[in-house]
Structures are given as C-alpha cells and as structure tokens.
Design a protein around this motif. Structure first.
Motif, PDB file in Angstrom:
ATOM      1  N   ASP A  99       0.846  -1.176   0.000  1.00  0.00           N
ATOM      2  CA  ASP A  99       0.000   0.000   0.000  1.00  0.00           C
ATOM      3  C   ASP A  99       0.891   1.239   0.000  1.00  0.00           C
ATOM      4  OD1 ASP A  99      -2.128   1.745   0.159  1.00  0.00           O
ATOM      5  OD2 ASP A  99      -2.515   1.404   2.285  1.00  0.00           O
ATOM      6  N   VAL A 115       1.855  -0.703  -6.681  1.00  0.00           N
ATOM      7  CA  VAL A 115       0.737  -1.288  -5.943  1.00  0.00           C
ATOM      8  C   VAL A 115      -0.065  -2.224  -6.843  1.00  0.00           C
ATOM      9  CG1 VAL A 115      -1.423  -0.793  -4.739  1.00  0.00           C
ATOM     10  CG2 VAL A 115       0.590   0.616  -4.302  1.00  0.00           C
ATOM     11  N   TYR A 158      -4.551   1.414  -3.358  1.00  0.00           N
ATOM     12  CA  TYR A 158      -4.882   0.179  -2.630  1.00  0.00           C
ATOM     13  C   TYR A 158      -6.336  -0.210  -2.865  1.00  0.00           C
ATOM     14  CZ  TYR A 158      -4.923  -3.205   1.192  1.00  0.00           C
ATOM     15  OH  TYR A 158      -5.023  -4.354   1.938  1.00  0.00           O
TER      16      TYR A 158
END
Length: 244
Positions: A99, A115, A158
């Motif tokens: 993240d 990510v 995320y």
C-alpha cells in the motif's frame, strides 16, 4: 483430489505469496500444521527462509522461494521450481500486498504501478501460469480486504487494486469452475500485522484481529467438499471499524 481427504490438507502442496511475514506467515503456519507442504514465497529472501525454517523446526514441511509477483518470468520460473521441488501443486494463495498511504495529488505514477503490480497483476500472473500446474480440484485463493467494500482517503491505489482483485476473483470463479478449479476470495478485516502496525503505530490494537484467525478461514475455504466452492468470505474482528 482423490488422493487425500478433502477435510484435511495433508499431502497438499500450497504456494503462499507474501509468506514471509504477517498474514502470509500465519497462513503458512496454519496450513503446515494441518499437513500441507508449503511453498513460502516472498520478495524478501531472508523472511521466506525464516518462516520455512520455523515450520521445519515445528515438524512441518516447507520450502522457501524468492519471487517478485509482478515479474512474469519470475512467476513462471517459481511455479516450475515449486512443482519440481514438491512434485505437484494443489493451491495458490495470492496474499502478497503493498500500500502507499498518500493523497492522489502527491502519489507518484510509479507508486500506483507498484501497488497494482503486486496486488492485482501478481494474482493474475499466478492464476494464468498456475493453471498449467493445477489439476481439477485445484484452488486459487485471493486475499482481499474490506478496502474492496468501502473506501477511505489517501488509499486510492490500494482500494483500486483490491476492488479489482474481487472482480478478478469472481471472473475466474465463473470461468474456471467448469474445469474443476476453484477460485475464492477471503476478505480480511484489520489484523495485528506489520502491514498496519508499521504504518500506523498509534492504531488501537484492540480493534484488530490475530492474523491466524484469518488463516483459519483460508483453511476452511480449502477444505470444502469437492462439489462445493466458497466464492468469497469476510473475516472481521469483533470491533472492526472499516466495515459496518
């Protein structure tokens, strides 16, 4: 799947990404205690070896492998190495995750791609190339998050990756169930792992759950009868604040 009792993991070979720490280490430990032969896969070589060695000292069977889940050739090579070492592959647990806690104005494009590469492209690659090794009855389990069900500030990459992972999971469930390969998502609420504790040192640990509790849910998903699949399950701490 006829070679063993579906209610036990004994003899099954399970690959766990991000297995060197946190939830991944808890999953490796839990599955090994039930007799699984665990491939502990992590980008951090020292961490994967530490977990595999600890399982071995406890009488379990585990082997460490180093891999970047976002590197396609590394995924192909690691899958072949796991099968060469253990002789088969029965399940893949896509647990590796990262993240970047930052607002979208400040987020660098390379952080976004990093990510996505770990949280979404990695599971895609493990599924795509893992199918060459999974027989009917094989299982792919993707570790999602309550971040796939709601959103909070400064976590756009995320959230996007975990919502995407849920979409990938259900799409693969629909696509692969006819071949006998199961696909499941385990949606984990907050856990007492470095993933949260290292980034948010002031977080109230009483609001979090032991990662071994989520690992038990992974084991539950893997030990359903052959004619049954659990497409998704959510595991929350009793005082969860990120989900109603």
């Amino acid at each position: 799947m006829d070679a063993y009792d579906y209610e036990s993991l004994a003899g099954r070979v399970v690959l766990v990404t991000g297995g060197g720490s946190g939830l991944g280490a808890a999953i490796c430990d839990t599955l090994a205690r039930d007799g699984a032969h665990v491939a502990v896969v992590d980008i951090n070589e020292a961490s994967s070896h530490a977990v595999a060695d600890e399982i071995g000292r406890g009488g379990g069977k585990a082997q460490a492998f180093t891999m970047d889940v976002g590197n396609e050739q590394a995924v192909i090579d690691s899958l072949e190495n796991v099968v060469s070492r253990f002789g088969r592959l029965d399940a893949i647990i896509n647990n590796a995750g990262v993240d970047v806690t930052i607002g979208i104005r400040e987020m660098r494009t390379e952080d976004w791609h990093r990510v996505m590469a770990t949280n979404l492209t990695g599971p895609f690659l493990l599924a795509k190339h893992g199918l060459a090794h999974l027989a009917p009855g094989g299982h792919i389990v993707n570790i999602a998050s309550t971040a796939a069900r709601r959103a909070w500030p400064n976590a756009s990459a995320y959230h996007a990756s975990k919502w995407g992972l849920m979409g990938l999971t259900h799409a693969l469930h629909a696509e692969l169930r006819g071949t006998g390969v199961k696909v499941s998502a385990v949606i984990a609420g907050g856990m007492r792992t470095p993933f949260l504790l290292d980034r948010f040192p002031d977080i109230d640990v009483e609001l979090l759950q032991d990662p071994h509790n989520v690992a038990r849910a992974v084991k539950f998903v893997l030990t359903q009868p052959p004619q049954t699949v659990i497409p998704e399950v959510m595991v929350l701490p009793m005082k969860e604040t990120s989900w109603p």
